[in-house]
Structure formats: C-alpha cells, structure tokens
Write an enzyme that holds these catalytic residues in place. Structure first.
Site, PDB file in Angstrom:
ATOM      1  CG  HIS A 155     -69.247 -13.050 -44.809  1.00 30.20           C
ATOM      2  ND1 HIS A 155     -69.382 -13.224 -43.467  1.00 30.20           N
ATOM      3  CD2 HIS A 155     -67.940 -13.276 -45.083  1.00 30.20           C
ATOM      4  CE1 HIS A 155     -68.202 -13.525 -42.941  1.00 30.20           C
ATOM      5  NE2 HIS A 155     -67.310 -13.561 -43.892  1.00 30.20           N
ATOM      6  CG  ASP A 211     -72.914 -13.537 -43.265  1.00 30.91           C
ATOM      7  OD1 ASP A 211     -72.536 -14.704 -43.449  1.00 30.91           O
ATOM      8  OD2 ASP A 211     -72.157 -12.596 -42.939  1.00 30.91           O
ATOM      9  CD  GLU A 236     -60.614 -11.338 -40.314  1.00 28.25           C
ATOM     10  OE1 GLU A 236     -61.503 -10.566 -40.730  1.00 28.25           O
ATOM     11  OE2 GLU A 236     -60.865 -12.344 -39.632  1.00 28.25           O
ATOM     12  CD  GLU A 264     -61.103 -13.529 -35.941  1.00 29.56           C
ATOM     13  OE1 GLU A 264     -61.584 -12.991 -36.956  1.00 29.56           O
ATOM     14  OE2 GLU A 264     -61.434 -14.651 -35.546  1.00 29.56           O
ATOM     15  CG  HIS A 294     -57.692 -15.014 -37.397  1.00 25.41           C
ATOM     16  ND1 HIS A 294     -58.188 -14.342 -38.481  1.00 25.41           N
ATOM     17  CD2 HIS A 294     -58.671 -15.875 -37.015  1.00 25.41           C
ATOM     18  CE1 HIS A 294     -59.408 -14.775 -38.765  1.00 25.41           C
ATOM     19  NE2 HIS A 294     -59.724 -15.699 -37.873  1.00 25.41           N
ATOM     20  CG  ASP A 333     -62.817  -9.533 -37.141  1.00 25.17           C
ATOM     21  OD1 ASP A 333     -63.317  -8.397 -37.270  1.00 25.17           O
ATOM     22  OD2 ASP A 333     -63.004 -10.455 -37.957  1.00 25.17           O
ATOM     23  CG  ASP A 359     -60.805 -19.028 -35.761  1.00 20.35           C
ATOM     24  OD1 ASP A 359     -60.612 -18.312 -34.768  1.00 20.35           O
ATOM     25  OD2 ASP A 359     -61.245 -18.597 -36.841  1.00 20.35           O
ATOM     26  CG  ASP A 416     -64.409 -17.365 -34.451  1.00 18.12           C
ATOM     27  OD1 ASP A 416     -63.359 -16.701 -34.375  1.00 18.12           O
ATOM     28  OD2 ASP A 416     -64.837 -17.822 -35.536  1.00 18.12           O
ATOM     29  CG  ASP A 462     -65.150 -12.963 -36.697  1.00 17.12           C
ATOM     30  OD1 ASP A 462     -66.096 -13.764 -36.629  1.00 17.12           O
ATOM     31  OD2 ASP A 462     -64.343 -12.941 -37.641  1.00 17.12           O
TER      32      ASP A 462
HETATM   33  C1  XUL Z   1     -62.794 -16.405 -40.249  1.00 17.48           C
HETATM   34  C2  XUL Z   1     -63.054 -14.980 -40.026  1.00 17.48           C
HETATM   35  C3  XUL Z   1     -64.058 -14.349 -40.949  1.00 17.48           C
HETATM   36  C4  XUL Z   1     -63.711 -12.970 -41.370  1.00 17.48           C
HETATM   37  C5  XUL Z   1     -64.634 -12.397 -42.392  1.00 17.48           C
HETATM   38  O1  XUL Z   1     -61.942 -16.967 -39.334  1.00 17.48           O
HETATM   39  O2  XUL Z   1     -62.528 -14.379 -39.121  1.00 17.48           O
HETATM   40  O3  XUL Z   1     -65.275 -14.359 -40.287  1.00 17.48           O
HETATM   41  O4  XUL Z   1     -63.694 -12.098 -40.279  1.00 17.48           O
HETATM   42  O5  XUL Z   1     -64.706 -13.164 -43.535  1.00 17.48           O
HETATM   43 CO    CO Z   2     -62.615 -12.420 -38.484  1.00 15.40          CO
END
Ligand code: XUL
Ligand code: CO
Length: 440
Positions: free
Chosen positions: A104, A107, A235, A271, A274, A299, A310, A312, A342
C-alpha cells in the site's frame, strides 16, 4: 551493502524433507518442475510489505512490541526510514527467493501533510524501488492504496457521505495506480477498507453503492487511458473494520460488478481468512470465482478458528491448502495473480529470523499443497468420480432440457411417458475424503 538486519543470513537454501534446519526449505524447491511448470511459476509468491515491515505488533490491548530500526520511534516518519525499510524488505525478498512483493502507499512512504506531499513521497520511493527491482529481479505482484487508516476515511472512502473524501480517495488511487504502472505491477488491488457501514440509522445504502460503482468505473477508465495491462482486483471481506462491509464475498462482489457493468473488467483477490469470516471455505470462494470467470489472485493466510477475528496468521494446514490449490489449478492456474502472504507474525515473535521462519513455513506448506493438487489432477482422483456423478446430463434428453429446448409441460410428458422413477445414488463423500487424504 547489507543492512545486517538478518545477521549473516543471505539466502535460504532448499535442503529437502529430511532437513532439520529451521532456516531451510524442506518442500519449496523453486526450480522443481511439477505439471510442466517450475514451482516458482505455479505459486508466484509475494510478500506483503504491510505486515512484515510496517505493522508494529499492536493488539486492542497494547501497542508496539516489535523494535525495528526504521520505525518512527527510532528515525521519525522520514524518507530515510522508508529507504532503510526498503533495503531490509528487499534483503528479505532475496533471502527467501520470493519473486514478488505487494504494498500500500502508506506502507512504503512517510505520511505527508497534504495530498501533494504524499504523492511526492510515494514517487521518491517508487524510484528507489525501481533501482532495487532492477538490481534483484524482484517484481511487483500488486500495488494498492491504503484508504482506511487515516482518520479522514473513518466513514469510508468511495462510500463516504462527503464528496471531498471521495475525491481525495480517487486522487490517491490515481497516484497508486500510476506507481503500480511505473513498477510494471501485474495487478492493482482494491480492498474495500471502510467501504461499509456501522449503522443504517446514518447510512444511505443505495447512494453508497452508486458512489462505489462510479469510483471503480473511474479506476477502470483510467487504467485503460494509461495503458496499464495488469488486472484490477477487488478483495472481498465480510466484516472488519466496519460492521457490514459492502464487498462481503465473491458472490456479492459479482452482483456489484454486474450492476455497474464491470464484470468483464474486474476480478477478485480471494483471501483465506476473509472466506472463513464470510462463513465460507476458501475453496468455495475460489470455485465460485472460477465459475463466474472472475478469479484473479489469492491472499494466503489463516484465521484463528475460535476468535472470529481476521488474525492473518501464516498458513499451516496442508490438507486445506491442497484443496485450495486444487481449485486454483482446476481453473487453469494463475495468470496475472499469485500467492501473496497477507499474513503477520504473532506479536510475541520479536526476532528478525521469526519473519524468515514464518515465510519458510508458509511457502513449504503451499508447496506441499500444490504438489498434492497436481497429483490429484493428474490421477483424475476427484475429476473422474465427478464426471461420473453428472454423467446423466450428457444424455440427449437431458442436454435438451438444459439448453432450453424443453418446456415444463414437455418435461412432465417425458416423466409420465417413460414412467421415470429415479433412484437416489450415494454421494460418496467419505470415499472422496479418503481419496484426498491419500494425497496429503
Ligand atoms: C485486510 C486485507 C488487506 C488487503 C490489501 O484484511 O486483507 O491487507 O489485502 O489492502
Ligand atoms: Co488481504
């Protein structure tokens, strides 16, 4: 010259399944050819800049746990810090032999006081990235804009009630698409950060949908204008940060794309975590995207199955990943897309080599999942029974029914005339689960 952040580690070797070295690959061997392609070209790994180099290790109850020399508490939010961060990031991409990264804007560059300053900062870092990408051969899988962290986006970006926020977000996406184009990015991702609502008491849902539709159409128009050849990806995510996110899941995104004439222009970045938050499985979302012709990229991560957040985490469930890659490969594999981690460390994992080990483990699991999927495909382990299950549909009468050559009355006549009385057949789920278990 090395920054020394990872000590004397410069390259993670492949040592094979018997290795006990925590800093070696046991399954991911980039040059190994499976199903006619190098593993690296199948998996197309990418590292997410935000989790590995920007996230400070906070949770809702406590702040920063990681100490990194480029963090604001050490160097301020400066271009020098951003360049040091980039140096370390490219050292890690190189050490892991990962071909791609994703970022991003927020970042990679310091936060400016204005849109112009943000853009200048981003352009400065893009130039720095260009040098590093030429030096290392590492490429950009996708770029994206952070339209959710700054307080101006607290009520959404494209779906904000204030048109000036919409405009600021649009200008920001323009600058990020320009950056992605300049870096030859293969995709541009739009995750709907705060595109959603907290309460309908203050939200005009229809209006916000129109705003988002126009926003994404503007992005697509601009992509064509500048000749960006990559894919535009949305996404999906069902909740977090807002209570109800508009891009809930693949099916919802497809409805949105159709409504706004975008179904041939935009695909999805799916993802794992998600999908789970939406009450689906990863493979469901992948299979549906394939069926709708909108699969783009993944992702890769996993969520904690108890917390409902979430989280991650790095992926480590090989059977689940095998089924996921089975769907990816069944749809023809990645074209512009890839496997972006991700995923972030747990906040107690403080050491630089934790970052390496997290990715090594994730990449090894992906490699095992990929190999299992390839074997299932080449043995027709699942496709042959599937074909068999639907075999009746290749008969002439069934084909005509499906093609619209039979009315409801004609079908009723057929049933009566032939005295049809179909017998149920076993779905064989346990058998098929046992088959999958032979491969993982
Ligand atoms: C948030 C997510 C983000 C996107 C990119 O849950 O997955 O990191 O992948 O904005
Ligand atoms: Co993501």
């Amino acid at each position: 010259m090395s920054t020394g952040f990872f000590g004397d580690i410069s390259r993670i070797p492949f040592e094979g399944a018997d290795s006990k070295n925590p800093l070696a690959f046991r399954y991911y061997n980039p040059d190994e050819v499976v199903a006619g392609k190098r593993m690296e070209d199948h998996l197309r790994f990418a590292i997410a800049y935000w989790h590995s180099f920007t996230w400070p290790g906070g949770d809702p109850f406590g702040g920063q746990t990681f100490e990194r020399p480029w963090f604001a508490d050490q160097m301020g939010d400066t271009m020098d810090a951003a360049r040091l961060k980039a140096d370390v990031a490219f050292e890690m991409f190189t050490a892991l032999g990962v071909p791609y990264f994703c970022f991003h804007d927020a970042d990679v560059r310091p936060e400016g006081a204005s849109f112009a300053e943000n853009t200048r900062n981003l352009e400065g870092i893009v130039e720095y990235f260009q040098e590093k990408m030429t030096e290392t051969g590492i490429r950009l899988l996708w770029g994206t804009a952070n339209l959710f962290s700054h307080r101006r986006y607290m009520s959404g970006a494209a779906t904000n009630p204030d048109p000036e926020v919409f405009a600021f977000a649009a200008a920001t996406v323009k600058s990020c698409l320009d950056a992605t184009h300049k870096l030859d990015g293969e995709n541009y991702v739009l995750w709907g950060g705060r595109e959603g609502y907290e309460t309908l008491l203050n939200t005009d849902l229809k209006r916000e949908d129109d705003q988002l539709g126009r926003f994404i159409n503007m992005v697509v128009e601009y992509k064509h204008k500048i000749g960006f050849k990559g894919a535009i990806l949305i996404e999906p995510k069902p909740q977090e940060p807002t209570k109800h996110q508009y891009d809930y899941d693949v099916a919802t995104v497809y409805g949105f794309l159709k409504r706004h004439g975008l179904e041939n222009e935009v695909k999805v970045n799916i993802e794992q975590g998600h999908a789970i938050l939406a009450g689906h499985s990863f493979e469901h979302e992948l299979a549906l995207a394939n069926a709708l012709g909108i699969f783009g990229s993944i992702d890769m991560n996993r969520n904690d199955y108890q917390s409902g957040w979430d989280t991650d985490q790095f992926p480590n469930n090989v059977p689940e990943m095998a089924i996921a890659y089975y769907q990816v490969l069944s749809g023809g594999g990645f074209t512009t897309g890839g496997t972006n981690f991700d995923a972030k460390l747990r906040r107690q994992s403080l050491e630089p080599d934790d970052l390496l080990m997290a990715h090594i483990g994730g990449m090894d699991c992906c490699a095992r999942g990929l190999k299992a999927a390839v074997a299932m495909i080449s043995d027709e382990a699942l496709s042959a029974p599937l074909k068999d299950r639907y075999a009746g549909w290749s008969m002439e009468g069934a084909q005509k029914m499906l093609a619209g050559d039979r009315t409801l009355e004609q079908v009723a006549e057929w049933v009566e005339g032939e005295n049809l009385n179909p017998e149920p057949k076993s779905g064989r789920q346990e058998l098929l689960e046992n088959v999958v278990n032979r491969y993982v």
